[in-house]
Structure formats: structure tokens, C-alpha cells
Design an enzyme around this catalytic site. Structure first.
Site, PDB file in Angstrom:
ATOM      1  N   HIS A  71       0.819  -1.219   0.000  1.00 15.39           N
ATOM      2  CA  HIS A  71       0.000   0.000   0.000  1.00 15.39           C
ATOM      3  C   HIS A  71       0.851   1.268   0.000  1.00 15.39           C
ATOM      4  CE1 HIS A  71       0.316  -0.298   4.534  1.00 15.39           C
ATOM      5  NE2 HIS A  71       0.519   0.990   4.356  1.00 15.39           N
ATOM      6  N   ASP A 137       0.243  -7.800   1.781  1.00 12.95           N
ATOM      7  CA  ASP A 137       0.575  -6.372   1.682  1.00 12.95           C
ATOM      8  C   ASP A 137       2.091  -6.196   1.644  1.00 12.95           C
ATOM      9  OD1 ASP A 137       0.523  -3.626   1.721  1.00 12.95           O
ATOM     10  OD2 ASP A 137      -0.166  -3.453   3.812  1.00 12.95           O
ATOM     11  N   SER A 232       4.415   1.895   8.129  1.00 12.72           N
ATOM     12  CA  SER A 232       4.110   0.791   7.215  1.00 12.72           C
ATOM     13  C   SER A 232       5.356   0.246   6.535  1.00 12.72           C
ATOM     14  CB  SER A 232       3.143   1.263   6.132  1.00 12.72           C
ATOM     15  OG  SER A 232       1.900   1.578   6.682  1.00 12.72           O
TER      16      SER A 232
END
EC number: 3.4.21.-
Length: 280
Positions: A71, A137, A232
Site C-alpha cells: 500500500h 501487503d 508501514s
């Protein structure tokens, strides 16, 4: 760190947040401490553009490859390694352009784009969120040239077995330290936080997104410690072994019984090695 409660902003970390349950895509370190300088020599800082400026973490898994979150997709990537204070002009580091990026083919990029689109409204939000699956992810980033390995820059080995529930873990990143911030301010110095690996069954009772066998959940029953916006793609290390990368979690970060969600690296070792072997 993808915030389950504030989806449209999660990648860039700014903008309005829709009402209702939240999901965040960019975790930040909350309730942690400043890491000892260069104690996480595999930690990468990824900057990019995607309408707004984005910041993510990453992990050096090969002298010419960094693993991050899918992402964190965008343009104009730059990766820094050997960095501790991202705002210091005196902090030596190595900086690289990215020559190629490879998101995991099974990651639901279409859903991510919908969540970040201007077309998203409250009605659609509630229709699409429950049970949404953000497995896999991961994204591999090929650097323009190999890094120079030294005390501040090291490759982190991939795991050879799965972690156990109850394992003592720690995560790191330059994400926001304020669990309630909607603007996701980021810290200058690399932060670490200690977490405990929790069962996926317990985790699935807390989150509206699907918790799969390819995910790990880590946090504390009482909350207060978590990754959050800007973290992230950074590493989750359990009992000294690289086991996960930061993916998504709740808003505000660090809520009781709402552990952060991480990609299980053990489930993706073959894919990581295949990308390196095929494209190096």
C-alpha cells in the site's frame, strides 16, 4: 500502517476522515522509545509521491532489495539506509533511487485504490469494509545499485519457521508518536516499541477487516503501544527473528485489545526469493 478507521487518508496521512469504524494503512510508533543508534541496521526509510508526499518503512533483505508494504505504492521513490535522525544534516546515510518495484500479485490493489479515491462516500464505505481482505501487503523494491554494508547498514535474514503466539517482539519506524493525530506527524529519530504476538482468533474478534493465516497480530491487551501512521513496511522482529512487516491497524493507534496487523513473512519467503532470483 493502514488505519482501519480512517481509510481514505491512510496512505498519505492527511485529509478528512469518514465517520464510523476506522482502519489505518500507515502505522506509527506509539508508546515506544528512541532506538539505540544503528541498532536496526536493516531499517529503511522510503519516501514517495502519490498525490501527496508519502513516508513508509522498509527492510533490507538483500544488498540490492528492500521489502516494504504494497500500500506504499507511488512514484518518485527514494530509499535511505543507515539513517537514525531523518531531519539531521549530520547523520550519515546511503540514499538510492528505485529501479523497479514489484507489489505482491495477490494484494488487493483495486480495493486500495477505491478506498483512496475521491469517489468514496459513507454508504460505499460501510458496504465494502466489513470482511475486506488486505492479505499479501508486500512490495519488493530493487535499488539502482547494491548498498555498502557496514555497521549501520545490514541485511536482515528471512525466517525459517513461524513465530509462536506469546513471542516477544519489537517494531521500529519513523511514524507518528501521537495516536490521535489526523495529520500523522512523524518523528525525526527512529523509534522502537515492544509488542507481544497475539492469536489471530483474538485479533479477528477486534477488527472488521479479514484476518488471514498470512497475517500476524501484535500489541498489548491494555493497548498504549503500537505502530501507526508512517511505520508501514517496517520490520516486526520476534525473539530475534524477522517475522513481519507493518500493514494496518485501528484508529486511534494503541487501543486496548486492538493489536496491529502485520504481514507474516514466513508465508512469503518463496515469493521474496523468487523476485530476487528472477530480477537480479
Amino acid at each position: 500502517y493502514l488505519l482501519l478507521l480512517c481509510l481514505p487518508l491512510t496512505l498519505m496521512g492527511t485529509g478528512a476522515v469518514p465517520p464510523g469504524p476506522s482502519i489505518e494503512i500507515h502505522p506509527r510508533i506509539v508508546g515506544g522509545w528512541e532506538c539505540d543508534k544503528h541498532s536496526q541496521p536493516w531499517q529503511a526509510l522510503l519516501t514517495f509521491t502519490n498525490g501527496l508526499d508519502g513516508v513508509c518503512g522498509g527492510v533490507l533483505v538483500h544488498p540490492q532489495w528492500v521489502l516494504t508494504a504494497a500500500h506504499c505504492i507511488g512514484d518518485n521513490y527514494k530509499i535511505k539506509l543507515g539513517l537514525h535522525d531523518r531531519f539531521s544534516k549530520d547523520d550519515p546515510f546511503q540514499e538510492f533511487q528505485v529501479s523497479a518495484s514489484f507489489p505482491h500479485p495477490s494484494y488487493n490493489m483495486r480495493l486500495l485504490k477505491l478506498l483512496l479515491s475521491d469517489e468514496m462516500n459513507d454508504t460505499y464505505y460501510y458496504e465494502i469494509f466489513p470482511g475486506a481482505d488486505f492479505s499479501h501487503d508486500l512490495m519488493m523494491m530493487q535499488l539502482e545499485k547494491p548498498v555498502q554494508l557496514n555497521d549501520a547498514v545490514q541485511v536482515l535474514d528471512l525466517p525459517t519457521q513461524e513465530p509462536q503466539v506469546g513471542s516477544k517482539c519489537h517494531a521500529s519506524g519513523w511514524g507518528s508518536m501521537d495516536p490521535y493525530s489526523r495529520n500523522f506527524p512523524r518523528t525525526g529519530k527512529l523509534q522502537c516499541v515492544d509488542l507481544t504476538l497475539m492469536s489471530n482468533n483474538e485479533c479477528s474478534r477486534s477488527h472488521i477487516f479479514k484476518i488471514t493465516d498470512d497475517m500476524l497480530c501484535a500489541g498489548h491487551i491494555k493497548g498504549r503501544k503500537d505502530t501507526c501512521g508512517g511505520d508501514s513496511g517496517g520490520p516486526l522482529i520476534c525473539d530475534g527473528v524477522f517475522q513481519g512487516t507493518t500493514s494496518w491497524g485501528s484508529y486511534p493507534c494503541g487501543k486496548p485489545r486492538m493489536p496491529g496487523v502485520y504481514v507474516k513473512i514466513f508465508s512469503h519467503v518463496d515469493w521474496i526469493r523468487e523476485i530476487i532470483a528472477t530480477h537480479s
